[in-house]
Design a protein around this motif. Structure first.
Motif, PDB file in Angstrom:
ATOM      1  N   TRP A 102     -30.216 -19.169-110.489  1.00  0.00           N
ATOM      2  CA  TRP A 102     -30.481 -19.807-111.796  1.00  0.00           C
ATOM      3  C   TRP A 102     -31.826 -19.329-112.322  1.00  0.00           C
ATOM      4  O   TRP A 102     -31.918 -18.806-113.432  1.00  0.00           O
ATOM      5  CB  TRP A 102     -30.445 -21.314-111.645  1.00  0.00           C
ATOM      6  N   ASP A 103     -32.873 -19.468-111.511  1.00  0.00           N
ATOM      7  CA  ASP A 103     -34.195 -18.967-111.886  1.00  0.00           C
ATOM      8  C   ASP A 103     -34.429 -17.552-111.383  1.00  0.00           C
ATOM      9  O   ASP A 103     -35.315 -16.854-111.885  1.00  0.00           O
ATOM     10  CB  ASP A 103     -35.287 -19.877-111.312  1.00  0.00           C
ATOM     11  N   ALA A 104     -33.708 -17.151-110.359  1.00  0.00           N
ATOM     12  CA  ALA A 104     -33.845 -15.818-109.770  1.00  0.00           C
ATOM     13  C   ALA A 104     -32.475 -15.346-109.323  1.00  0.00           C
ATOM     14  O   ALA A 104     -31.576 -16.155-109.087  1.00  0.00           O
ATOM     15  CB  ALA A 104     -34.814 -15.853-108.586  1.00  0.00           C
ATOM     16  N   ASP A 105     -32.310 -14.038-109.212  1.00  0.00           N
ATOM     17  CA  ASP A 105     -31.010 -13.477-108.846  1.00  0.00           C
ATOM     18  C   ASP A 105     -30.545 -14.001-107.497  1.00  0.00           C
ATOM     19  O   ASP A 105     -31.327 -14.148-106.554  1.00  0.00           O
ATOM     20  CB  ASP A 105     -31.080 -11.948-108.808  1.00  0.00           C
ATOM     21  N   GLY A 106     -29.235 -14.257-107.413  1.00  0.00           N
ATOM     22  CA  GLY A 106     -28.643 -14.818-106.209  1.00  0.00           C
ATOM     23  C   GLY A 106     -27.761 -13.852-105.458  1.00  0.00           C
ATOM     24  O   GLY A 106     -27.946 -12.629-105.515  1.00  0.00           O
ATOM     25  N   GLY A 107     -26.764 -14.409-104.764  1.00  0.00           N
ATOM     26  CA  GLY A 107     -26.035 -13.681-103.749  1.00  0.00           C
ATOM     27  C   GLY A 107     -24.740 -13.009-104.138  1.00  0.00           C
ATOM     28  O   GLY A 107     -24.039 -12.493-103.265  1.00  0.00           O
ATOM     29  N   TYR A 108     -24.385 -12.985-105.433  1.00  0.00           N
ATOM     30  CA  TYR A 108     -23.213 -12.210-105.852  1.00  0.00           C
ATOM     31  C   TYR A 108     -23.635 -10.748-105.968  1.00  0.00           C
ATOM     32  O   TYR A 108     -23.449 -10.093-106.997  1.00  0.00           O
ATOM     33  CB  TYR A 108     -22.700 -12.682-107.202  1.00  0.00           C
ATOM     34  N   ALA A 109     -24.232 -10.232-104.937  1.00  0.00           N
ATOM     35  CA  ALA A 109     -24.793  -8.881-104.930  1.00  0.00           C
ATOM     36  C   ALA A 109     -24.885  -8.409-103.489  1.00  0.00           C
ATOM     37  O   ALA A 109     -24.631  -9.166-102.553  1.00  0.00           O
ATOM     38  CB  ALA A 109     -26.182  -8.885-105.589  1.00  0.00           C
ATOM     39  N   GLU A 110     -25.270  -7.161-103.311  1.00  0.00           N
ATOM     40  CA  GLU A 110     -25.387  -6.625-101.960  1.00  0.00           C
ATOM     41  C   GLU A 110     -26.707  -7.017-101.308  1.00  0.00           C
ATOM     42  O   GLU A 110     -26.808  -7.045-100.073  1.00  0.00           O
ATOM     43  CB  GLU A 110     -25.229  -5.108-101.996  1.00  0.00           C
ATOM     44  N   HIS A 111     -27.730  -7.307-102.114  1.00  0.00           N
ATOM     45  CA  HIS A 111     -29.034  -7.714-101.588  1.00  0.00           C
ATOM     46  C   HIS A 111     -29.596  -8.839-102.438  1.00  0.00           C
ATOM     47  O   HIS A 111     -29.296  -8.951-103.631  1.00  0.00           O
ATOM     48  CB  HIS A 111     -30.039  -6.543-101.597  1.00  0.00           C
ATOM     49  N   VAL A 112     -30.441  -9.649-101.822  1.00  0.00           N
ATOM     50  CA  VAL A 112     -31.132 -10.723-102.527  1.00  0.00           C
ATOM     51  C   VAL A 112     -32.493 -10.905-101.871  1.00  0.00           C
ATOM     52  O   VAL A 112     -32.649 -10.677-100.665  1.00  0.00           O
ATOM     53  CB  VAL A 112     -30.308 -12.034-102.486  1.00  0.00           C
ATOM     54  N   THR A 113     -33.491 -11.289-102.668  1.00  0.00           N
ATOM     55  CA  THR A 113     -34.783 -11.654-102.101  1.00  0.00           C
ATOM     56  C   THR A 113     -34.932 -13.173-102.165  1.00  0.00           C
ATOM     57  O   THR A 113     -34.352 -13.842-103.025  1.00  0.00           O
ATOM     58  CB  THR A 113     -35.952 -11.003-102.860  1.00  0.00           C
ATOM     59  N   ALA A 114     -35.737 -13.723-101.242  1.00  0.00           N
ATOM     60  CA  ALA A 114     -35.978 -15.164-101.219  1.00  0.00           C
ATOM     61  C   ALA A 114     -37.303 -15.430-100.532  1.00  0.00           C
ATOM     62  O   ALA A 114     -37.687 -14.695 -99.604  1.00  0.00           O
ATOM     63  CB  ALA A 114     -34.857 -15.881-100.466  1.00  0.00           C
ATOM     64  N   PRO A 115     -38.025 -16.469-100.962  1.00  0.00           N
ATOM     65  CA  PRO A 115     -39.243 -16.845-100.247  1.00  0.00           C
ATOM     66  C   PRO A 115     -38.921 -17.177 -98.792  1.00  0.00           C
ATOM     67  O   PRO A 115     -37.993 -17.941 -98.507  1.00  0.00           O
ATOM     68  CB  PRO A 115     -39.729 -18.087-101.005  1.00  0.00           C
ATOM     69  N   ALA A 116     -39.674 -16.603 -97.875  1.00  0.00           N
ATOM     70  CA  ALA A 116     -39.368 -16.761 -96.452  1.00  0.00           C
ATOM     71  C   ALA A 116     -39.406 -18.216 -96.005  1.00  0.00           C
ATOM     72  O   ALA A 116     -38.667 -18.615 -95.101  1.00  0.00           O
ATOM     73  CB  ALA A 116     -40.353 -15.935 -95.625  1.00  0.00           C
ATOM     74  N   ALA A 117     -40.235 -19.030 -96.645  1.00  0.00           N
ATOM     75  CA  ALA A 117     -40.364 -20.437 -96.249  1.00  0.00           C
ATOM     76  C   ALA A 117     -39.149 -21.269 -96.644  1.00  0.00           C
ATOM     77  O   ALA A 117     -39.028 -22.421 -96.215  1.00  0.00           O
ATOM     78  CB  ALA A 117     -41.623 -21.038 -96.872  1.00  0.00           C
ATOM     79  N   TYR A 118     -38.250 -20.685 -97.440  1.00  0.00           N
ATOM     80  CA  TYR A 118     -37.099 -21.452 -97.934  1.00  0.00           C
ATOM     81  C   TYR A 118     -35.769 -20.926 -97.421  1.00  0.00           C
ATOM     82  O   TYR A 118     -34.712 -21.382 -97.870  1.00  0.00           O
ATOM     83  CB  TYR A 118     -37.117 -21.483 -99.478  1.00  0.00           C
ATOM     84  N   VAL A 119     -35.787 -19.973 -96.497  1.00  0.00           N
ATOM     85  CA  VAL A 119     -34.528 -19.518 -95.901  1.00  0.00           C
ATOM     86  C   VAL A 119     -34.345 -20.247 -94.570  1.00  0.00           C
ATOM     87  O   VAL A 119     -35.296 -20.704 -93.956  1.00  0.00           O
ATOM     88  CB  VAL A 119     -34.486 -17.984 -95.689  1.00  0.00           C
ATOM     89  N   TYR A 120     -33.084 -20.363 -94.172  1.00  0.00           N
ATOM     90  CA  TYR A 120     -32.734 -21.106 -92.961  1.00  0.00           C
ATOM     91  C   TYR A 120     -32.313 -20.166 -91.843  1.00  0.00           C
ATOM     92  O   TYR A 120     -31.487 -19.273 -92.073  1.00  0.00           O
ATOM     93  CB  TYR A 120     -31.551 -22.046 -93.232  1.00  0.00           C
ATOM     94  N   PRO A 121     -32.819 -20.367 -90.625  1.00  0.00           N
ATOM     95  CA  PRO A 121     -32.177 -19.730 -89.473  1.00  0.00           C
ATOM     96  C   PRO A 121     -30.801 -20.363 -89.302  1.00  0.00           C
ATOM     97  O   PRO A 121     -30.639 -21.565 -89.513  1.00  0.00           O
ATOM     98  CB  PRO A 121     -33.111 -20.084 -88.313  1.00  0.00           C
ATOM     99  N   LEU A 122     -29.829 -19.560 -88.927  1.00  0.00           N
ATOM    100  CA  LEU A 122     -28.457 -20.055 -88.951  1.00  0.00           C
ATOM    101  C   LEU A 122     -27.890 -20.271 -87.550  1.00  0.00           C
ATOM    102  O   LEU A 122     -28.205 -19.524 -86.617  1.00  0.00           O
ATOM    103  CB  LEU A 122     -27.557 -19.071 -89.718  1.00  0.00           C
ATOM    104  N   PRO A 123     -27.012 -21.272 -87.418  1.00  0.00           N
ATOM    105  CA  PRO A 123     -26.334 -21.487 -86.134  1.00  0.00           C
ATOM    106  C   PRO A 123     -25.292 -20.406 -85.893  1.00  0.00           C
ATOM    107  O   PRO A 123     -24.933 -19.641 -86.791  1.00  0.00           O
ATOM    108  CB  PRO A 123     -25.672 -22.858 -86.320  1.00  0.00           C
ATOM    109  N   ASP A 124     -24.784 -20.379 -84.686  1.00  0.00           N
ATOM    110  CA  ASP A 124     -23.809 -19.366 -84.288  1.00  0.00           C
ATOM    111  C   ASP A 124     -22.416 -19.757 -84.760  1.00  0.00           C
ATOM    112  O   ASP A 124     -21.537 -20.116 -83.982  1.00  0.00           O
ATOM    113  CB  ASP A 124     -23.839 -19.186 -82.764  1.00  0.00           C
TER     114      ASP A 124
END
Length: 319
Positions: A102-124
């Motif tokens: 909405w404010d920045a480009d998202g994931g309907y693309a091959e790459h996306v950037t995001a502030p590191a403090a706001y990304v989640y480590p993911l479960p298996d």
């Protein structure tokens, strides 16, 4: 309307990571952005905020994230960290908050950037299983908490798409008696399969008075219907970022006897971390309809026409 375009691979800022997209959930909020139901914050913008991917590059000031790490990029992109709401743990209400897709480009693309403090480590969990958790799951979980379901209480869910069918599994695992009200026959069948005590049409009265209810459908006309279905002291939570106009309410019929009407606004990072832990512990499984990344326009059309069973997820060619 979506338009396909070739755009350069974005360069992460010093506090950001560059993520190669493996999968991206298709959320109704994306539809609201594309259709203009939400005022544009950036135009053009790449939608998508349920991103599962691998870190390809880290900014100069990033700590705690490494190349090759599998991470999730969700709706909440940034907050100021200094306002009254941020300081008291309600960063979802930060007036300076920004949002992925909405404010920045998202994931309907091959790459996306995001502030590191706001990304989640993911479960298996499989990429297509994790993707819907990153908004549908998080917002549904926050809505469930806002609905204040008492132990063993009767919960009504209005609308039964991506968020609702994940929320239903959490509520059932926590001991709620579930009643689903939705216009889609296939969704009613899924609700019963998951363990709902009843499933009826959206405007129907549930078979019992409800202690709590959540409206997931973006239909304001369901608000008085859901309020009227509440028992004394019941709570109705409105889970959507967009809702059509709510009809006039009758105080005696809809609000008297200490009924509560509340809304849900975005989420905190703590909501997301807790939901991801719960999903693993409770064995939450999203019902997924996969699409290729280049079928994003098809997925949105299907979502708008209620042709998606469970959650739609875009899958990258290399995933």
């Amino acid at each position: 309307m979506l338009t396909r375009a070739e755009i350069p691979v974005p360069v992460p800022a010093d506090d950001e990571v560059l993520v190669r997209v493996l999968a991206c959930g298709v959320c109704r909020t994306d539809l609201h952005v594309v259709d203009g139901d939400l005022p544009p914050h950036r135009s053009p913008v790449v939608p998508g905020h349920e991103v599962v991917g691998e870190v390809e590059q880290v900014g100069a000031r990033v700590r705690g994230r490494v190349v090759g790490e599998r991470v999730g990029v969700a709706w909440l992109r940034s907050t100021c960290g200094e306002c009254t709401w941020c300081r008291r743990g309600a960063e979802n209400l930060c007036p300076s908050s920004t949002y992925t897709g909405w404010d920045a480009d998202g994931g309907y693309a091959e790459h996306v950037t995001a502030p590191a403090a706001y990304v989640y480590p993911l479960p298996d969990l499989a990429d297509v299983q994790v993707a819907p958790l990153l908004c549908a799951g998080i917002i549904g979980y926050r809505a469930l908490r806002r609905a204040v379901v008492p132990p063993g209480g009767r919960l009504g869910i209005y609308g039964f798409g991506a968020s609702a069918h994940i929320t239903a599994q959490i509520a059932l695992a926590q001991g709620a008696e579930l009643h689903v009200l939705t216009r889609d026959a296939d969704a009613r069948a899924l609700a019963l399969e998951l363990g709902a005590a009843s499933a009826g049409a959206a405007a129907d009265a549930p078979p019992v008075p409800l202690d709590s209810a959540i409206v997931f459908a973006p239909a304001g006309e369901l608000v008085p219907v859901a309020l009227a279905a509440l028992d004394r002291g019941g709570t109705l939570a409105l889970a959507g970022i967009h809702l059509t106009d709510v009809p006039a309410l009758s105080y005696q019929q809809h609000l008297f006897r200490e009924r509560t009407l509340t809304s849900v606004t975005a989420n905190t990072r703590a909501d997301g971390a807790e939901l991801l832990r719960l999903a693993v512990r409770l064995g939450i499984r999203a019902t997924v309809t996969p699409y290729r990344l280049d079928q994003a326009d098809v997925a949105l059309r299907d979502l708008a026409a209620d042709r998606v069973h469970g959650a739609a997820v875009l899958v990258a060619p290399s995933a």
